[in-house]
Write a protein that holds these residues in place. Structure first.
Motif, PDB file in Angstrom:
ATOM      1  N   MET A 119     -43.058  13.846  39.681  1.00  0.00           N
ATOM      2  CA  MET A 119     -41.983  13.722  38.991  1.00  0.00           C
ATOM      3  C   MET A 119     -41.580  12.263  38.940  1.00  0.00           C
ATOM      4  O   MET A 119     -41.861  11.503  40.264  1.00  0.00           O
ATOM      5  CB  MET A 119     -40.904  14.476  39.624  1.00  0.00           C
ATOM      6  CG  MET A 119     -39.533  14.212  39.011  1.00  0.00           C
ATOM      7  SD  MET A 119     -38.027  15.122  39.699  1.00  0.00           S
ATOM      8  CE  MET A 119     -38.899  16.707  40.144  1.00  0.00           C
ATOM      9  N   ASP A 120     -41.237  11.466  37.887  1.00  0.00           N
ATOM     10  CA  ASP A 120     -40.985  10.030  38.051  1.00  0.00           C
ATOM     11  C   ASP A 120     -39.624   9.799  38.801  1.00  0.00           C
ATOM     12  O   ASP A 120     -38.893  10.537  38.907  1.00  0.00           O
ATOM     13  CB  ASP A 120     -41.197   9.359  36.753  1.00  0.00           C
ATOM     14  CG  ASP A 120     -40.059  10.143  35.554  1.00  0.00           C
ATOM     15  OD1 ASP A 120     -38.811   9.626  35.728  1.00  0.00           O
ATOM     16  OD2 ASP A 120     -40.292  10.847  34.776  1.00  0.00           O
ATOM     17  N   THR A 121     -39.275   8.517  39.016  1.00  0.00           N
ATOM     18  CA  THR A 121     -38.131   8.225  39.607  1.00  0.00           C
ATOM     19  C   THR A 121     -37.067   8.560  38.797  1.00  0.00           C
ATOM     20  O   THR A 121     -35.810   8.902  39.420  1.00  0.00           O
ATOM     21  CB  THR A 121     -38.132   6.730  39.975  1.00  0.00           C
ATOM     22  OG1 THR A 121     -39.483   6.380  40.462  1.00  0.00           O
ATOM     23  CG2 THR A 121     -36.955   6.159  40.645  1.00  0.00           C
ATOM     24  N   GLU A 122     -36.814   8.414  37.580  1.00  0.00           N
ATOM     25  CA  GLU A 122     -35.405   8.858  36.630  1.00  0.00           C
ATOM     26  C   GLU A 122     -35.391   9.976  36.538  1.00  0.00           C
ATOM     27  O   GLU A 122     -34.135  10.446  36.808  1.00  0.00           O
ATOM     28  CB  GLU A 122     -35.979   7.946  35.366  1.00  0.00           C
ATOM     29  CG  GLU A 122     -35.733   6.495  35.066  1.00  0.00           C
ATOM     30  CD  GLU A 122     -36.211   6.133  33.670  1.00  0.00           C
ATOM     31  OE1 GLU A 122     -36.991   6.751  33.067  1.00  0.00           O
ATOM     32  OE2 GLU A 122     -35.568   5.037  33.444  1.00  0.00           O
ATOM     33  N   THR A 123     -36.279  11.046  36.252  1.00  0.00           N
ATOM     34  CA  THR A 123     -36.272  12.282  36.484  1.00  0.00           C
ATOM     35  C   THR A 123     -35.631  12.775  37.673  1.00  0.00           C
ATOM     36  O   THR A 123     -34.755  13.765  37.925  1.00  0.00           O
ATOM     37  CB  THR A 123     -37.462  12.992  36.141  1.00  0.00           C
ATOM     38  OG1 THR A 123     -37.936  12.624  34.677  1.00  0.00           O
ATOM     39  CG2 THR A 123     -37.178  14.392  35.918  1.00  0.00           C
ATOM     40  N   ALA A 140     -30.744  10.006  29.409  1.00  0.00           N
ATOM     41  CA  ALA A 140     -30.812  11.080  30.320  1.00  0.00           C
ATOM     42  C   ALA A 140     -31.226  12.401  29.668  1.00  0.00           C
ATOM     43  O   ALA A 140     -32.372  13.040  30.087  1.00  0.00           O
ATOM     44  CB  ALA A 140     -29.676  11.248  31.417  1.00  0.00           C
ATOM     45  N   SER A 141     -30.475  12.732  28.742  1.00  0.00           N
ATOM     46  CA  SER A 141     -30.955  14.086  28.107  1.00  0.00           C
ATOM     47  C   SER A 141     -32.311  13.610  27.352  1.00  0.00           C
ATOM     48  O   SER A 141     -33.071  14.997  27.424  1.00  0.00           O
ATOM     49  CB  SER A 141     -29.769  14.243  26.998  1.00  0.00           C
ATOM     50  OG  SER A 141     -30.165  15.288  25.867  1.00  0.00           O
ATOM     51  N   ALA A 191     -25.195   6.851  37.388  1.00  0.00           N
ATOM     52  CA  ALA A 191     -25.517   6.730  38.718  1.00  0.00           C
ATOM     53  C   ALA A 191     -27.258   6.251  38.825  1.00  0.00           C
ATOM     54  O   ALA A 191     -27.668   5.804  39.651  1.00  0.00           O
ATOM     55  CB  ALA A 191     -25.577   7.912  39.615  1.00  0.00           C
ATOM     56  N   CYS A 192     -27.812   6.438  37.704  1.00  0.00           N
ATOM     57  CA  CYS A 192     -29.190   6.255  37.618  1.00  0.00           C
ATOM     58  C   CYS A 192     -29.744   4.980  36.431  1.00  0.00           C
ATOM     59  O   CYS A 192     -30.506   4.815  36.148  1.00  0.00           O
ATOM     60  CB  CYS A 192     -30.254   7.529  36.991  1.00  0.00           C
ATOM     61  SG  CYS A 192     -29.881   8.952  38.164  1.00  0.00           S
ATOM     62  N   GLY A 193     -28.286   4.431  35.927  1.00  0.00           N
ATOM     63  CA  GLY A 193     -28.609   3.330  35.161  1.00  0.00           C
ATOM     64  C   GLY A 193     -28.772   3.614  33.678  1.00  0.00           C
ATOM     65  O   GLY A 193     -29.411   3.199  32.913  1.00  0.00           O
ATOM     66  N   LEU A 194     -28.545   4.940  33.379  1.00  0.00           N
ATOM     67  CA  LEU A 194     -28.636   5.537  31.873  1.00  0.00           C
ATOM     68  C   LEU A 194     -27.509   5.947  31.416  1.00  0.00           C
ATOM     69  O   LEU A 194     -26.588   6.220  32.052  1.00  0.00           O
ATOM     70  CB  LEU A 194     -29.649   6.948  32.263  1.00  0.00           C
ATOM     71  CG  LEU A 194     -31.111   6.442  33.057  1.00  0.00           C
ATOM     72  CD1 LEU A 194     -31.662   7.743  33.073  1.00  0.00           C
ATOM     73  CD2 LEU A 194     -32.020   5.630  32.084  1.00  0.00           C
ATOM     74  N   ARG A 226     -30.877  14.783  40.940  1.00  0.00           N
ATOM     75  CA  ARG A 226     -29.966  14.489  42.138  1.00  0.00           C
ATOM     76  C   ARG A 226     -28.727  14.190  41.877  1.00  0.00           C
ATOM     77  O   ARG A 226     -27.846  14.265  42.593  1.00  0.00           O
ATOM     78  CB  ARG A 226     -30.707  13.523  43.295  1.00  0.00           C
ATOM     79  CG  ARG A 226     -31.875  13.837  43.871  1.00  0.00           C
ATOM     80  CD  ARG A 226     -32.213  12.671  44.734  1.00  0.00           C
ATOM     81  NE  ARG A 226     -32.893  11.713  44.176  1.00  0.00           N
ATOM     82  CZ  ARG A 226     -32.415  10.369  44.228  1.00  0.00           C
ATOM     83  NH1 ARG A 226     -31.245  10.250  44.910  1.00  0.00           N
ATOM     84  NH2 ARG A 226     -33.002   9.443  43.538  1.00  0.00           N
ATOM     85  N   HIS A 227     -28.413  13.742  40.511  1.00  0.00           N
ATOM     86  CA  HIS A 227     -26.963  13.452  40.211  1.00  0.00           C
ATOM     87  C   HIS A 227     -26.617  14.078  38.712  1.00  0.00           C
ATOM     88  O   HIS A 227     -26.398  13.369  37.827  1.00  0.00           O
ATOM     89  CB  HIS A 227     -26.991  11.744  40.026  1.00  0.00           C
ATOM     90  CG  HIS A 227     -27.186  11.060  41.211  1.00  0.00           C
ATOM     91  ND1 HIS A 227     -26.148  11.044  42.415  1.00  0.00           N
ATOM     92  CD2 HIS A 227     -28.346  10.185  41.529  1.00  0.00           C
ATOM     93  CE1 HIS A 227     -26.767  10.125  43.400  1.00  0.00           C
ATOM     94  NE2 HIS A 227     -28.103   9.757  42.790  1.00  0.00           N
ATOM     95  N   PRO A 228     -26.617  15.375  38.892  1.00  0.00           N
ATOM     96  CA  PRO A 228     -26.394  15.970  37.609  1.00  0.00           C
ATOM     97  C   PRO A 228     -25.044  15.556  36.945  1.00  0.00           C
ATOM     98  O   PRO A 228     -23.879  15.695  37.737  1.00  0.00           O
ATOM     99  CB  PRO A 228     -26.552  17.533  37.969  1.00  0.00           C
ATOM    100  CG  PRO A 228     -26.332  17.729  39.297  1.00  0.00           C
ATOM    101  CD  PRO A 228     -26.808  16.313  39.731  1.00  0.00           C
ATOM    102  N   GLY A 229     -25.047  15.199  35.804  1.00  0.00           N
ATOM    103  CA  GLY A 229     -23.713  14.921  34.965  1.00  0.00           C
ATOM    104  C   GLY A 229     -23.258  13.574  35.299  1.00  0.00           C
ATOM    105  O   GLY A 229     -22.396  13.157  34.593  1.00  0.00           O
ATOM    106  N   LEU A 230     -24.223  12.895  36.125  1.00  0.00           N
ATOM    107  CA  LEU A 230     -23.766  11.394  36.247  1.00  0.00           C
ATOM    108  C   LEU A 230     -24.843  10.716  35.827  1.00  0.00           C
ATOM    109  O   LEU A 230     -25.585   9.960  36.903  1.00  0.00           O
ATOM    110  CB  LEU A 230     -23.465  11.315  37.805  1.00  0.00           C
ATOM    111  CG  LEU A 230     -22.044  11.903  38.361  1.00  0.00           C
ATOM    112  CD1 LEU A 230     -21.852  11.896  39.787  1.00  0.00           C
ATOM    113  CD2 LEU A 230     -20.697  11.417  37.655  1.00  0.00           C
ATOM    114  N   PRO A 231     -25.288  10.401  34.743  1.00  0.00           N
ATOM    115  CA  PRO A 231     -26.481   9.681  34.300  1.00  0.00           C
ATOM    116  C   PRO A 231     -26.306   8.139  34.743  1.00  0.00           C
ATOM    117  O   PRO A 231     -27.161   7.498  34.930  1.00  0.00           O
ATOM    118  CB  PRO A 231     -26.622   9.911  32.907  1.00  0.00           C
ATOM    119  CG  PRO A 231     -25.255  10.080  32.420  1.00  0.00           C
ATOM    120  CD  PRO A 231     -24.741  10.975  33.485  1.00  0.00           C
TER     121      PRO A 231
END
Length: 103
Positions: free
Chosen positions: A1-5, A25-26, A17-20, A10-15
């Motif tokens: 699994m890649d880092t973005e996925t 994210a979708s 938090a991942c810079g997206l 790990r942060h559902p509903g908060l893209p």
């Protein structure tokens, strides 16, 4: 699994938090589903976005319309229309409208 996925999961509903964005994210998650073959190929999958109960209705409506646009059911600049919908909370049907049926 890649880092973005991994971050998205790990942060559902908060893209953010991942810079997206939510659309990015979708798209990443949708690509992962397609790559793993866990997505069926039936015609019923055209509208495959499932409302997220954690999101407001306007956001789910924007995502449904963006998915329909990305699937070719709407014509226009899909991502630009999603951005406008995120800002105005209304899908800009003057820019992205249902595609005319093919003959």
């Amino acid at each position: 699994m890649d880092t973005e996925t991994d971050c998205i999961q790990r942060h559902p509903g908060l893209p953010e938090a991942c810079g997206l964005t939510a659309a990015e994210a979708s798209a990443i998650l949708a690509a992962g589903v397609g790559a793993t073959g866990t997505h069926s190929n039936s015609d019923a999958d055209v509208n495959d976005y499932v409302d997220d109960p954690r999101l407001p209705e306007w956001k789910n409506r924007c995502m449904r319309n963006w998915n329909a646009c990305a699937d070719g059911l709407f014509s226009g600049p899909c991502t630009d229309c999603l951005r406008r919908c995120e800002g105005q909370h209304v899908w800009p049907f003057n820019l992205c409208r249902p595609a005319k049926p093919k003959r």
